[in-house]
Design an enzyme around this catalytic site. Structure first.
Site, mmCIF file in Angstrom:
data_model
loop_
_atom_site.group_PDB
_atom_site.id
_atom_site.type_symbol
_atom_site.label_atom_id
_atom_site.label_comp_id
_atom_site.label_asym_id
_atom_site.label_seq_id
_atom_site.Cartn_x
_atom_site.Cartn_y
_atom_site.Cartn_z
ATOM 1 C CB ALA A 67 -10.003 2.963 13.263
ATOM 2 C CD GLU A 166 14.251 2.984 10.429
ATOM 3 O OE1 GLU A 166 14.547 2.263 9.438
ATOM 4 O OE2 GLU A 166 14.847 4.032 10.707
ATOM 5 C CB ALA A 171 10.922 -5.372 10.881
ATOM 6 N N GLY A 224 4.991 -20.346 8.789
ATOM 7 C CA GLY A 224 4.480 -18.990 8.816
ATOM 8 C C GLY A 224 5.485 -17.948 8.382
ATOM 9 C CD GLU A 227 2.882 -11.652 3.578
ATOM 10 O OE1 GLU A 227 1.673 -11.673 3.881
ATOM 11 O OE2 GLU A 227 3.729 -11.010 4.217
ATOM 12 C CE LYS A 242 10.292 -5.219 2.957
ATOM 13 N NZ LYS A 242 10.712 -6.504 3.561
ATOM 14 N N GLY A 357 8.679 -10.026 11.654
ATOM 15 C CA GLY A 357 8.041 -10.438 12.900
ATOM 16 C C GLY A 357 7.321 -9.286 13.558
#
Length: 380
Positions: A67, A166, A171, A224, A227, A242, A357
């Site tokens: 979706a 997690e 990440a 990159g 943001e 976080k 990443g």
């Protein structure tokens, strides 16, 4: 997300049926919401691992739908799973219909993976979990959003589907799971400190006074690392989320407004259009140079640190640290988290590694999927 439809076409959405191992054969129906950078990498990882999982673990992963924000694809519309985009049939996105399709009419195991970063999607978690759907997400919105919603999610996951997240913190690093293991084995958390932003870690590691801070921000933006709007990183709010997630995992009912957050963006630049902000980046240089000079005067370094103590005090911002501190020796975009507990009091437990990443984030999601799959009972 609609622009990602071409990415979806490159990955057949239902992995080919395989002969699973013996009587331990389990099937897990999966629906992916948000086929963006992370979602498309996750599709590739699932496909690459499918044969091994079927052979070694008796686990068949069956992707039944994808979706996007305005369109969704269901396997019932394309039983041949043709990889050609123009052969696929899309419907307008309807989250209720999508969830019902993934759940199915039988008592099969089913999971929704939300990579959308949509608050509207996160608001559906309690209902999905209560219906028996498992939910995995890298989105921080549910776990750091309104406390009442978080409590509803936790309650639903106690009696319905399982909820794992997690990848919301660092990440693919095992940060949430490590904390959960400590607590579940009877340890007591005393404090958490960490560098939770790969972007700010890179900026701090690179910033030694030889180049203006603004030049490094522009370089990170071009690479990159930041943001699209660097203020989303420099504000510290993503790091605060976080920290809230870890606090709630430890049983402390923290909310974002409880965290003292130091933004690196001057107030007069916070609401400017992006182009105007980028044109005035030099205004960050003088205050940052002063902070760095103060740290270097004591033979230290400057790092962006989030901390939470046993009394629930939480803060996020720049800190001068001794050159011997563990956080002074991170590399590139490394994240690092330090848990101080009753067992790990004098010598705290550290988790460190790449914290950003699409590849490592997708791997964190995949690991959550497998942890849930390991606990599933065999169903005919």
């Amino acid at each position: 997300m609609d622009s990602c439809a071409s990415l979806i076409a490159e990955h057949p959405h239902r992995l080919p049926p395989l002969q699973a191992a013996g009587s331990r054969r389990r099937t897990l129906a999966i629906g992916l919401i948000g086929p963006g950078r992370v979602g498309s990498v996750l599709l590739a990882q699932l496909r690459a691992a499918q044969e091994r999982l079927a052979r070694e673990a008796g686990l068949e992963l069956m992707l039944c739908g994808v979706a996007a924000s305005r369109r969704m694809w269901l396997d019932c519309d394309d039983p041949e799973l043709n990889a050609q985009h123009d052969a696929q049939t899309w419907r307008p996105t309807d989250l209720d219909q999508f969830a019902a399709h993934i759940r199915g009419e039988s008592q099969r195991h089913a999971m929704l993976i939300d990579c959308s970063a949509s608050d509207a999607v996160a608001s559906q978690y309690p209902y999905w979990l209560a219906s028996g759907l498992h939910v995995v997400t890298p989105s921080k919105l549910a776990s750091s959003g309104p406390l009442s919603r978080w409590q509803s999610i936790r309650a639903a996951s106690q009696h319905g589907g399982r909820f794992r997240y997690e990848a919301t913190v660092c990440a693919g690093l095992p940060v949430v799971q490590t904390l959960r293991d400590l607590l579940d084995t009877g340890d007591q958390l005393l404090s958490v400190e960490g560098m939770f932003s790969g972007t700010l870690a890179w900026l701090c590691c690179q910033y030694d006074g030889k180049r203006p801070f603004s030049a490094l921000v522009r370089e990170a933006h071009a690479l990159g690392y930041t943001e699209p709007d660097p203020r989303d990183d420099l504000s510290g709010m993503d790091v605060a989320r976080k920290l809230v997630i870890l606090a709630r995992e430890a049983g402390w009912p923290l909310s974002l407004h409880d965290v003292a957050v130091e933004s690196l963006v001057p107030a007069e630049l916070s609401d400017l259009p992006l182009d105007d902000f980028m044109a005035r980046l030099d205004e960050l240089d003088a205050p940052m140079a002063q902070r760095l000079a103060a740290a270097q005067a004591h033979h230290g370094v400057l790092r962006h640190v989030a901390s939470l103590d046993r009394d629930g005090r939480a803060q996020v911002g720049l800190q001068p640290l001794a050159a011997s501190h563990a956080f002074a020796h991170t590399r590139l975009t490394d994240n690092i988290v330090q848990f101080r507990t009753q067992r790990y009091c004098d010598n705290p437990l550290l988790v460190q590694g790449p914290g950003a990443g699409p590849e490592v984030t997708a791997a964190g999601i995949f690991a959550d999927l497998l942890r849930i799959a390991e606990s599933l009972e065999v169903r005919a």
